[in-house]
Design a protein around this motif. Structure first.
Motif, short mmCIF file in Angstrom:
data_model
loop_
_atom_site.label_atom_id
_atom_site.label_comp_id
_atom_site.label_asym_id
_atom_site.label_seq_id
_atom_site.Cartn_x
_atom_site.Cartn_y
_atom_site.Cartn_z
N CYS A 124 -5.68 4.07 0.09
CA CYS A 124 -6.89 3.51 -0.55
C CYS A 124 -6.37 3.64 -2.06
CB CYS A 124 -8.01 4.60 -0.20
SG CYS A 124 -8.41 4.81 1.24
N ILE A 125 -6.98 2.80 -3.07
CA ILE A 125 -6.93 2.76 -4.45
C ILE A 125 -8.28 3.32 -4.99
CG2 ILE A 125 -6.55 1.26 -6.47
CD1 ILE A 125 -5.31 -0.61 -4.55
N PRO B 132 2.62 4.25 -1.53
CA PRO B 132 2.69 4.92 -2.72
C PRO B 132 4.03 5.40 -3.02
CG PRO B 132 1.86 6.53 -0.93
CD PRO B 132 2.02 5.12 -0.33
N LYS C 59 -2.96 4.78 -5.99
CA LYS C 59 -3.01 4.76 -4.70
C LYS C 59 -3.15 6.29 -4.23
CE LYS C 59 -0.20 0.73 -4.69
NZ LYS C 59 1.26 0.39 -4.28
N ILE D 239 0.88 -1.21 0.02
CA ILE D 239 -0.02 0.10 0.06
C ILE D 239 0.93 1.20 -0.05
CG2 ILE D 239 -1.61 -1.24 1.07
CD1 ILE D 239 -1.27 0.30 3.72
#
Length: 225
Positions: A192-193, A122, A154, A120
């Motif tokens: 979050c994506i 980035p 992301k 996760i």
């Protein structure tokens, strides 16, 4: 579930079925002993081997040795008393292996979750300069900067959506399988994506203080212990 876990599950099922079936077979004496020896070895042969290696390496008092002593002792007691009750030895080994299987499954799942969490982080943040998007290191983005997150990217830093709406995949952070809708004015956390629309986000934290950084720090610290 990996190959080793599947193999152990098959052994557990076979041993349990054999133990139940043997209770309905009217065998006595040495025949009964040999019949019950089959499920015992199916479920416990690896424990006996590990116990033997421990004795050979002078590392006697581990859980494998204790399990071997307990179950072999139960079998020996049944032989001495000539009651043919070998179920206890098999059941003890069976329950132990069931516990080991659940532990192995849980540890494997935790490792997979940690691996997903490590993904996760980035790699960059899009900052608009002179009408063009420029990729910069998230560490260089200051609080209050407007960043642009395109579909499939992301969210690099915590912030507030000032333009756009989209659907967010938060499964790596929250475990929720269903995507979450986000629109103008909503607060959004890093990691979050972005799945659909283009979002413009005004950052409210530095990268080092954002959600994804704190999670990764916790994971890395826990893994190093």
């Amino acid at each position: 579930m990996n190959k080793k876990q599947r193999t152990m599950l098959v052994r557990i099922i076979i041993a349990a079925v054999l133990m139940i079936v043997l209770n309905f077979i009217p065998a006595t004496g040495w025949l009964r002993f040999l019949l019950y020896l089959v499920p015992y070895l199916v479920i416990g042969y690896d424990i006996l081997l590990k116990a033997g290696k421990g004795i050979k390496n002078r590392q006697v008092f581990d859980e494998n040795f204790l399990m071997a002593v307990a179950t072999i002792g139960a079998i020996a007691l049944a032989l001495l008393e000539r009651n043919g009750d070998y179920t206890e030895a098999i059941a003890v080994m069976l329950f132990y292996q069931v516990g080991e299987w659940f532990q192995s499954y849980a540890v494997g799942k935790s490792r997979r979750n940690i691996s997903e969490l490590m993904d996760i982080r980035p790699d960059y943040a899009n900052v608009e300069k002179d009408g063009k998007l420029e990729r910069v290191d998230p560490d260089e983005v200051e609080v209050g900067t407007v960043i642009v997150v395109q579909p499939g990217e992301k969210v690099p830093i915590d912030g507030t959506i000032i333009q756009g709406s989209s659907t967010l995949n938060t499964s790596a952070l929250t475990g929720e399988s269903l995507p979450r809708d986000a629109k103008d004015g909503d607060e959004i956390i890093s990691g979050c994506i972005n799945m659909t629309g283009v979002l413009k986000i005004q950052t409210t934290k530095e990268f080092g203080e954002s959600t994804v950084s704190k999670i990764l720090d916790l994971v890395e610290n826990a893994s190093s212990r």
